[in-house]
Design a protein around this motif. Structure first.
Motif, PDB file in Angstrom:
ATOM      1  N   CYS A 195     -43.953  -2.243  18.970  1.00  0.00           N
ATOM      2  CA  CYS A 195     -43.652  -3.551  17.534  1.00  0.00           C
ATOM      3  C   CYS A 195     -42.063  -4.353  18.109  1.00  0.00           C
ATOM      4  O   CYS A 195     -40.456  -3.602  18.525  1.00  0.00           O
ATOM      5  N   VAL A 196     -42.369  -5.534  18.742  1.00  0.00           N
ATOM      6  CA  VAL A 196     -41.170  -6.785  18.678  1.00  0.00           C
ATOM      7  C   VAL A 196     -39.843  -6.265  18.209  1.00  0.00           C
ATOM      8  O   VAL A 196     -39.278  -6.518  18.642  1.00  0.00           O
ATOM      9  N   ASN A 197     -40.511  -6.750  16.668  1.00  0.00           N
ATOM     10  CA  ASN A 197     -39.462  -6.713  15.504  1.00  0.00           C
ATOM     11  C   ASN A 197     -38.840  -6.051  15.982  1.00  0.00           C
ATOM     12  O   ASN A 197     -37.017  -5.663  15.136  1.00  0.00           O
ATOM     13  N   CYS A 198     -39.288  -4.517  15.708  1.00  0.00           N
ATOM     14  CA  CYS A 198     -37.835  -3.407  15.750  1.00  0.00           C
ATOM     15  C   CYS A 198     -37.897  -3.135  17.402  1.00  0.00           C
ATOM     16  O   CYS A 198     -37.097  -2.139  17.590  1.00  0.00           O
ATOM     17  N   GLU A 199     -38.463  -3.789  18.028  1.00  0.00           N
ATOM     18  CA  GLU A 199     -38.080  -2.927  19.646  1.00  0.00           C
ATOM     19  C   GLU A 199     -37.779  -2.206  19.690  1.00  0.00           C
ATOM     20  O   GLU A 199     -37.011  -0.994  20.103  1.00  0.00           O
ATOM     21  N   GLU A 200     -39.226  -1.502  19.907  1.00  0.00           N
ATOM     22  CA  GLU A 200     -39.164   0.014  19.555  1.00  0.00           C
ATOM     23  C   GLU A 200     -41.218   0.322  19.374  1.00  0.00           C
ATOM     24  O   GLU A 200     -41.803  -0.287  19.350  1.00  0.00           O
ATOM     25  N   TYR A 201     -41.267   1.770  20.256  1.00  0.00           N
ATOM     26  CA  TYR A 201     -43.227   1.967  20.471  1.00  0.00           C
ATOM     27  C   TYR A 201     -42.528   2.684  18.917  1.00  0.00           C
ATOM     28  O   TYR A 201     -41.678   3.152  18.347  1.00  0.00           O
ATOM     29  N   LYS A 202     -43.850   2.849  18.094  1.00  0.00           N
ATOM     30  CA  LYS A 202     -44.458   3.512  17.450  1.00  0.00           C
ATOM     31  C   LYS A 202     -45.291   4.413  17.424  1.00  0.00           C
ATOM     32  O   LYS A 202     -46.059   4.204  18.521  1.00  0.00           O
ATOM     33  N   ASP A 203     -44.898   5.209  16.974  1.00  0.00           N
ATOM     34  CA  ASP A 203     -46.455   6.288  16.498  1.00  0.00           C
ATOM     35  C   ASP A 203     -47.585   5.836  15.564  1.00  0.00           C
ATOM     36  O   ASP A 203     -47.025   5.277  14.552  1.00  0.00           O
ATOM     37  N   LYS A 218     -46.133  -6.071  10.664  1.00  0.00           N
ATOM     38  CA  LYS A 218     -47.050  -7.245  11.467  1.00  0.00           C
ATOM     39  C   LYS A 218     -47.477  -6.416  12.313  1.00  0.00           C
ATOM     40  O   LYS A 218     -46.918  -5.579  12.728  1.00  0.00           O
ATOM     41  N   PRO A 219     -48.953  -6.574  13.101  1.00  0.00           N
ATOM     42  CA  PRO A 219     -49.070  -5.551  14.604  1.00  0.00           C
ATOM     43  C   PRO A 219     -48.326  -5.423  15.376  1.00  0.00           C
ATOM     44  O   PRO A 219     -47.601  -6.506  15.509  1.00  0.00           O
ATOM     45  N   CYS A 220     -48.897  -3.869  15.727  1.00  0.00           N
ATOM     46  CA  CYS A 220     -47.809  -3.862  16.985  1.00  0.00           C
ATOM     47  C   CYS A 220     -48.773  -4.011  17.984  1.00  0.00           C
ATOM     48  O   CYS A 220     -50.199  -4.086  18.576  1.00  0.00           O
ATOM     49  N   VAL A 221     -48.269  -4.551  19.193  1.00  0.00           N
ATOM     50  CA  VAL A 221     -49.488  -4.514  20.174  1.00  0.00           C
ATOM     51  C   VAL A 221     -48.960  -2.812  21.144  1.00  0.00           C
ATOM     52  O   VAL A 221     -48.012  -3.064  22.007  1.00  0.00           O
ATOM     53  N   PRO A 222     -50.159  -3.777  22.200  1.00  0.00           N
ATOM     54  CA  PRO A 222     -50.707  -2.526  23.082  1.00  0.00           C
ATOM     55  C   PRO A 222     -49.480  -2.481  25.000  1.00  0.00           C
ATOM     56  O   PRO A 222     -49.660  -3.521  24.740  1.00  0.00           O
ATOM     57  N   ARG A 223     -49.055  -1.802  24.691  1.00  0.00           N
ATOM     58  CA  ARG A 223     -48.039  -1.787  25.799  1.00  0.00           C
ATOM     59  C   ARG A 223     -47.371  -1.132  26.683  1.00  0.00           C
ATOM     60  O   ARG A 223     -47.775   0.380  26.439  1.00  0.00           O
ATOM     61  N   LYS A 224     -48.274  -1.581  28.215  1.00  0.00           N
ATOM     62  CA  LYS A 224     -47.921  -0.234  29.577  1.00  0.00           C
ATOM     63  C   LYS A 224     -46.927  -0.674  30.390  1.00  0.00           C
ATOM     64  O   LYS A 224     -46.827  -1.019  30.636  1.00  0.00           O
ATOM     65  N   GLU A 225     -45.423   0.123  30.392  1.00  0.00           N
ATOM     66  CA  GLU A 225     -44.732  -0.093  31.292  1.00  0.00           C
ATOM     67  C   GLU A 225     -43.754   1.166  31.971  1.00  0.00           C
ATOM     68  O   GLU A 225     -44.756   2.528  31.572  1.00  0.00           O
ATOM     69  N   ASP A 226     -43.446   1.114  33.069  1.00  0.00           N
ATOM     70  CA  ASP A 226     -43.395   2.216  34.304  1.00  0.00           C
ATOM     71  C   ASP A 226     -42.185   2.629  33.815  1.00  0.00           C
ATOM     72  O   ASP A 226     -40.841   1.256  33.882  1.00  0.00           O
TER      73      ASP A 226
END
Length: 614
Positions: A195-203, A218-226
């Motif tokens: 969630c970009v607005n929360c600045e947080e990955y969601k369960d 708002k929809p959370c977006v899939p993201r993959k990061e190192d």
């Protein structure tokens, strides 16, 4: 020991008092009402006292001892995110924090009140770009908007920290390195819904349909990061023990239950860096990544303490007032403050805050506020239309602190008019009017003498003690109610005693009436002090009407809520309304036609009619 001296009476022969506004006020009036042998002499001789209290010297002292070893009362608001201008939710938190800090200062405590702005992260960069501005310029503009609003709302903070401050960055990097040295930071790949607005990955289990964030819808977006991760799971047991052994760590109690549920369900390590975000503090051991905005912002509570330190470091900042006595936050950021933050502090070997208080949300006319609904509540608009005292009082009086609360303009106007303009303002105005008409605005005797054997004094003392307890328990609404009850009792007392009629009867009745006015005005003096954490400007105007200077008001402590402050011979100011009544919007003018006005003659209340008929 800190000693505060107040000059409350009028007979001191000490030369250094001769130029005080209070003494000048008395000297200019004493020919109209003579002073002889400790008794005020009015044209109609009605009162004589043999009490030694009426012959006391003019100087009295209220001493508040502040132990040098006692830690400061460190109080914080959240550091507000500068993606948009301040809204009523952030104003509400800050008004509450300011009222708590003012009360703690009245108790004689050294207070450090911290607020500020959180200025890093993806959302900030996006908001700046949308406005055609650089992130730095955008942060400067919004941060200044917060400072301007806090000034308008009479917020008396001690430190305002911005997370773009180089001192803050130095503290964050040192803290990160300390946690890294503890073995609590590691690198790993992470893939999830963000969630970009929360600045947080969601369960996924906490999301709504279509993977919508339950907070922002708002929809959370899939993201993959190192990323780099903090080993939160390592502190599972320590956090469980902390919550079990310190039931006051999270308040209100129902929020503690919520936090315990989160912890017991199992803690997962969380990402503390972002590879895709440039607007942030670089990770010390990897400049290709920036530190996660929450890991950065939470440290503002400590870095703010380095404001006056030439070469700040973590140790000097911590030794300047940490740990916090109270973090005041909205319930939506409770997890960050009650789970992530204490675990981070444990990792760095630092003390955790004493209390995290999560308050509720504000709604408008029973509906959640939002720009899309067109029902947002702008704090700048409210304070410019109604004044800071009215805004502060309504939200702290009407919203039970900790729960959700609703704003309705009709209710706002009704509550403020009834409580501040009528119950408090009108009581003061009509009592001073009677004093001016019958006693040349001069008190006939000490308030202590006037209230001997009077049950009204006992009522006031009980209500003041109730207000103190409620303030200490953060029950701000109940504290307001207790102080307002003093005003209600004062109105009942003066209506039952009817001094306007007693003055006409002369002799002993005249003396009794003069005594009644002293009693009611002493109650007003106590109201001014006890309500000053909530309505500082109104309280000063009341104190000023009672003949005190601004310096005397600023020097007042909670000790001044004790009965006995007003002295015989003290001269009151000329009566004038201390709080303008708010006029409801007219049918033609709508909300824009709303203004604050004093009462017109045809709106005069029954109690005012009694005064005018006297």
């Amino acid at each position: 020991m800190a000693i505060r001296v107040q000059y409350s009476s009028v007979q001191s022969g000490l030369s250094f008092l001769s130029l005080t506004p209070f003494r000048k006020s008395f000297n200019s009036k004493r020919t109209a009402a003579g002073f002889k042998n400790g008794v005020v002499q009015f044209p109609f001789k009605f009162f004589k006292s043999s009490s030694s209290s009426s012959r006391r010297a003019a100087l009295y002292c209220t001493c508040t001892t502040i132990s040098q070893s006692e830690p400061p009362f460190l109080l914080t608001t959240p550091l507000y995110y500068v993606n948009a201008p301040p809204h009523m939710g952030s104003a509400y938190t800050t008004i509450a924090a300011d009222s708590i800090s003012r009360f703690q200062r009245l108790l004689g405590k050294k207070v450090i009140f911290i607020t500020g702005t959180d200025e890093h992260g993806e959302k900030i960069a996006t908001a700046a770009a949308a406005c055609g501005s650089s992130p730095s310029d955008h942060c400067d503009e919004i941060s200044q908007a917060y400072k301007a609003l806090w000034k308008d709302l009479l917020i008396d903070y001690d430190k305002f920290i911005r997370t773009t401050d180089p001192r803050h960055e130095a503290i964050v990097k040192e803290f990160y390195s300390k946690v890294l040295a503890s073995g609590d930071i590691y690198r790993a790949d992470y893939e999830g819904l963000y969630c970009v607005n929360c600045e947080e990955y969601k369960d996924e289990k906490e999301l709504l349909d279509n993977n919508c964030c339950p907070m922002h819808l708002k929809p959370c977006v899939p993201r993959k990061e190192d990323n780099y991760f903090f080993a939160l799971s390592k502190y599972q047991k320590k956090l469980e023990e902390t919550l079990e052994q310190n039931p006051d760590f999270v308040q209100p109690s129902f929020r503690l239950n919520e936090v315990q549920g989160w912890v017991k369900s199992g803690l997962r390590d969380f990402s503390i860096s972002r590879a895709s975000v440039d607007w942030g503090i670089p990770v010390p051991n990897d400049t290709n990544q920036t530190i996660y905005v929450w890991f950065d912002a939470l440290l503002g509570y400590i870095s703010a303490l380095s404001e006056d330190i030439e070469q700040p470091n973590l140790q000097t900042a911590v030794s300047s007032g940490w740990p916090a006595a109270l973090h005041l936050i909205g319930k939506d950021i409770l997890r960050f403050h009650a789970v992530y933050w204490p675990a981070m502090l444990m990792s760095a070997g630092l003390s955790i805050p004493k209390t995290v208080f999560g308050h509720g949300f504000l709604t408008k006319d029973g509906m959640k506020m939002g720009k899309s609904l067109g029902n947002t509540l702008e704090p700048n608009d409210l304070v410019h239309r109604f004044g800071a005292d009215a805004v502060r009082y309504f939200f702290l009086r009407e919203v039970e602190f900790g729960n959700d609360g609703d704003y309705s303009e009709d209710r706002f106007i009704n509550i403020v008019n009834a409580n501040l303009a009528n119950t408090i303002g009108n009581l003061l105005n009509r009592t001073l009017g009677l004093l001016k008409k019958n006693c040349q605005s001069t008190l006939a005797m000490d308030s202590t003498v006037a209230a001997e054997g009077n049950a009204f004094k006992d009522t006031v003392e009980k209500l003041v003690e109730k207000a103190r307890v409620e303030y200490e328990n953060l029950s701000l609404s109940s504290a307001c109610e207790a102080v307002l009850e003093i005003g209600n009792a004062g109105n009942l007392y003066i209506n039952e005693r009817a001094p306007w009629s007693l003055f006409k009867q002369g002799s002993a009745s005249f003396e009794a009436a003069a005594k009644d006015l002293v009693i009611v005005l002493e109650a007003m003096r106590i109201i001014a002090v006890a309500l000053s954490p909530i309505t500082p400007s109104l309280s000063f105007r009341i104190y000023s009407q009672l003949g005190y200077s601004e310096d005397q008001f600023n020097a007042a402590t909670w000790n001044e809520t004790k009965w006995g402050g007003l002295k015989g011979g003290q001269v009151m100011a000329q009566p004038k309304p201390v709080f303008a009544r708010i006029e409801s919007p007219t049918t033609e003018g709508g909300a824009e036609g709303m203004k604050t006005v004093t009462k017109k003659k045809d709106e005069t209340s029954q109690s005012e009619s009694m005064v005018q008929a006297a």
